[in-house]
Design an enzyme around this catalytic site. Structure first.
Site, PDB file in Angstrom:
ATOM      1  N   HIS A 132       1.716  -3.008   7.621  1.00 44.03           N
ATOM      2  CA  HIS A 132       2.506  -2.908   6.394  1.00 44.03           C
ATOM      3  C   HIS A 132       1.659  -2.458   5.214  1.00 44.03           C
ATOM      4  O   HIS A 132       0.428  -2.478   5.247  1.00 44.03           O
ATOM      5  CB  HIS A 132       3.215  -4.232   6.096  1.00 44.03           C
ATOM      6  CG  HIS A 132       2.321  -5.400   5.810  1.00 44.03           C
ATOM      7  ND1 HIS A 132       1.727  -5.615   4.584  1.00 44.03           N
ATOM      8  CD2 HIS A 132       1.943  -6.453   6.596  1.00 44.03           C
ATOM      9  CE1 HIS A 132       1.027  -6.733   4.622  1.00 44.03           C
ATOM     10  NE2 HIS A 132       1.132  -7.258   5.838  1.00 44.03           N
ATOM     11  N   CYS A 159      -2.192  -9.385  10.120  1.00 41.28           N
ATOM     12  CA  CYS A 159      -1.503  -8.110   9.936  1.00 41.28           C
ATOM     13  C   CYS A 159      -2.510  -7.007   9.593  1.00 41.28           C
ATOM     14  O   CYS A 159      -3.662  -7.282   9.245  1.00 41.28           O
ATOM     15  CB  CYS A 159      -0.464  -8.226   8.823  1.00 41.28           C
ATOM     16  SG  CYS A 159       0.949  -9.271   9.255  1.00 41.28           S
TER      17      CYS A 159
END
Length: 350
Positions: free
Chosen positions: A195, A211
């Site tokens: 992301h 992440c």
């Protein structure tokens, strides 16, 4: 790696071409496994290494490793900054997304279009902070989200309160201050997303809880290119060896402690070199009179610039010293750009 002052001034008067967003390259078809080129620039007054790294789509560790001793915040008006935009591709197969954690870089190998050369796009990423990790192995993109919201896990709230003395809210709504950024791609690994970020100056550092973070502009570029079920492979390769059109080259990166390995970096370098030799077609094999002292030196200290390994090729310092110097005179991004929004176009400084 310093040229004469006169040479620097003459070369610095030239214009620096406007780059595209991601580094996009044709995949080699001659047995090579290296793409891109190293550049040398002289930033104009007011620019930091953070400005330069974002402009050239590289990360913090990449630019600081390539420029030891150069101040991140005040590199100096006549300082030559090495831009490490030459990359040894990850081991094959070259398909889908491949993420090399120690290299802190994502590669996307889109399906080749009929009648066109196969491509690779590559982006710098932030990886998991100390004590956390991203699973290794294979998965897929399972969903994509525009303007995601984020419910903060209890474990992250507790860690932030313990380490920072500040309690995070339970919920971040969509917007420029959301740590998930404005675009997110969910993988099949539980809780792991690729992301954007609201702190782009941290790209290339260890900032996440598993992440993988992208510059907002990189997320905006790759987001529409990825379909559900795009394969994703996460690897731990702190040593990369490549064939650069007849030159054997190597790059090394700081091993990530969360992926323990009993072999030293030098042993891993020898192993990777042997694997590359075995996989290279005989007709594409470069000369192999290796400079083992150079191999040892590269393995002893991270080096993000691919370094020639054979005795008939220049070492990295001497090779970089042969490159032309370009003037970098874009306006700084400014701290206002340290959020999840796309940056404003920046004019050249007058």
């Amino acid at each position: 790696m310093q040229r004469s002052f006169l040479t620097t001034v003459i070369c610095a008067l030239g214009w620096l071409s406007q780059p595209t967003l991601a580094a996009t390259f044709d995949l080699p078809t001659d047995g090579s496994s290296v793409v891109g080129q190293v550049r040398v620039v002289v930033p104009s007054k007011g620019n930091t290494l953070l400005d330069v790294m974002r402009h050239f789509d590289i990360g913090y560790e990449e630019i600081t490793t390539a420029n030891p001793g150069v101040s991140v915040w005040t590199p100096g008006e006549f300082t030559q900054v090495v831009i490490p935009t030459q990359f040894i591709l990850p081991p094959k197969p070259w398909q889908g997304i491949v993420i090399n954690i120690p290299q802190r870089r994502l590669y996307y190998f889109p399906p080749a279009k009929k009648g066109q050369a196969a491509k690779v796009l590559t982006y710098p990423i932030s990886i998991a902070r100390e004590g956390w990790s991203t699973p290794l192995g294979e998965t897929r993109i399972v969903a994509k989200y525009k303007d995601p919201s984020w419910f903060v896990p209890k474990s992250i709230k507790e860690e932030h309160l313990r380490d920072e003395g500040v309690e995070l809210p339970e919920y971040f709504p969509p917007g420029p201050d959301n740590p998930m950024g404005m675009l997110a791609m969910k993988t099949g690994f539980a809780g792991i997303f690729i992301h954007a970020t609201n702190r782009p100056w941290g790209i290339g550092l260890r900032t996440s809880h598993g992440c993988l973070h992208l510059y907002p502009e990189d997320a905006a570029e790759i987001f529409p290119l990825l379909g559900q079920n795009t394969p994703v492979k996460v690897i731990d390769e702190p040593v990369l060896v490549g064939n650069d059109r007849g030159r054997w080259v190597m790059a090394t990166y700081q091993p990530v402690a969360e992926y323990p390995n009993s072999l030293s970096l030098f042993s891993r370098a020898l192993l990777r070199l042997g694997q590359q030799l075995a996989q290279t077609p005989v007709q594409a094999l470069p000369r192999n009179d290796f400079d083992w002292g150079r191999v040892q030196a590269i393995a002893s200290k991270p080096q993000s610039i691919p370094v020639a390994l054979t005795q008939d090729q220049l070492g990295v310092a001497a090779w970089v010293d042969t490159l032309p110097v370009e003037r970098y005179d874009y306006a700084p991004y400014g701290m206002d750009a340290n959020n999840a929004q796309l940056p404003e176009p920046r004019p050249r400084q007058q």
